[in-house]
Design an enzyme around this catalytic site. Structure first.
Site, short mmCIF file in Angstrom:
data_model
loop_
_atom_site.label_atom_id
_atom_site.label_comp_id
_atom_site.label_asym_id
_atom_site.label_seq_id
_atom_site.Cartn_x
_atom_site.Cartn_y
_atom_site.Cartn_z
N CYS A 43 0.84 -1.19 0.00
CA CYS A 43 0.00 0.00 0.00
C CYS A 43 0.88 1.25 0.00
O CYS A 43 1.88 1.31 0.73
CB CYS A 43 -0.89 -0.02 1.24
SG CYS A 43 -2.04 1.36 1.37
N HIS A 57 -9.25 -3.76 -1.97
CA HIS A 57 -8.27 -3.01 -1.19
C HIS A 57 -8.61 -1.52 -1.19
O HIS A 57 -8.64 -0.88 -0.12
CB HIS A 57 -6.87 -3.25 -1.79
CG HIS A 57 -5.77 -2.49 -1.14
ND1 HIS A 57 -4.80 -3.10 -0.37
CD2 HIS A 57 -5.46 -1.17 -1.14
CE1 HIS A 57 -3.95 -2.18 0.06
NE2 HIS A 57 -4.33 -1.00 -0.39
N GLU A 58 -8.88 -0.96 -2.37
CA GLU A 58 -9.16 0.47 -2.46
C GLU A 58 -10.51 0.83 -1.84
O GLU A 58 -10.64 1.88 -1.20
CB GLU A 58 -9.09 0.95 -3.91
CG GLU A 58 -7.74 0.76 -4.59
CD GLU A 58 -6.56 1.35 -3.83
OE1 GLU A 58 -6.73 2.33 -3.07
OE2 GLU A 58 -5.44 0.83 -4.00
N HIS A 116 -10.20 1.34 1.79
CA HIS A 116 -9.75 2.70 2.14
C HIS A 116 -10.93 3.65 2.28
O HIS A 116 -10.96 4.48 3.19
CB HIS A 116 -8.78 3.25 1.09
CG HIS A 116 -7.38 2.79 1.24
ND1 HIS A 116 -6.62 3.04 2.37
CD2 HIS A 116 -6.58 2.09 0.40
CE1 HIS A 116 -5.42 2.53 2.21
NE2 HIS A 116 -5.37 1.93 1.02
#
Length: 167
Positions: free
Chosen positions: A91, A133-134, A137
């Site tokens: 990341c 993953h994004e 966030h």
């Protein structure tokens, strides 16, 4: 276009839940352009607006070496998940740290593009992992928080030592 500052874990701002984009306008298109420039300059494959201290649901990614497949996701939502896979993730907000994270093997995501047009994408492999993953966030979750408490502790210790050596 401008390079944006990428927040570094454990900065508390990374835990802010992003709000939906109300209107895809020039401000959002400039943000998208700046995010791509920042991601490419940092040699990343994905970047969420949360990582650059903009708490709106915007993600950019490009998994290619030659920057030939830029993807924009505004107000993305995963509507289907299937299977399970484990992949070693890294990341831009946690530089130099990589660890295996288990996620869905395939996802279907709905979002808007930079023109405000709705689209649906079915993704598998690295693209599915990157999408998840994004989107984490955008929910205020950093990938290391998906690891065991023991691993999280080791990573925080490593980052604190690194920070002391850079001051």
């Amino acid at each position: 276009m401008a390079l944006l500052n990428i927040l570094q874990y454990p900065d508390e701002r990374l835990h802010t839940v992003a709000k939906p984009v109300e209107q895809v306008d020039e401000r959002i298109r400039k943000l998208v352009a700046d995010m791509f420039e920042t991601m490419y300059e940092s040699r990343g494959i994905g970047l969420a607006a949360t990582q650059v201290d903009v708490h709106e649901r915007v993600v950019v990614m490009d998994l290619t070496e030659d920057r030939s497949e830029p993807r924009v996701f505004i107000n993305p939502v995963i509507v289907e998940k299937d299977g399970e896979t484990t992949y070693e993730e890294g990341c831009l907000s946690v530089p130099g740290i990589y660890d295996a994270v288990t996620r869905a093997e395939r996802v279907k995501v709905e979002a808007l593009n930079e023109k405000g047009e709705k689209f649906t994408l079915e993704a598998d492999g690295l693209l599915a992992i990157c999408v998840q993953h994004e989107l984490d966030h955008l929910m205020g979750i950093v990938f290391v928080e998906r690891l065991s408490q023991l691993k999280q502790g080791r990573i925080k210790t490593k980052l604190k030592k690194r920070q002391k050596h850079t001051i």
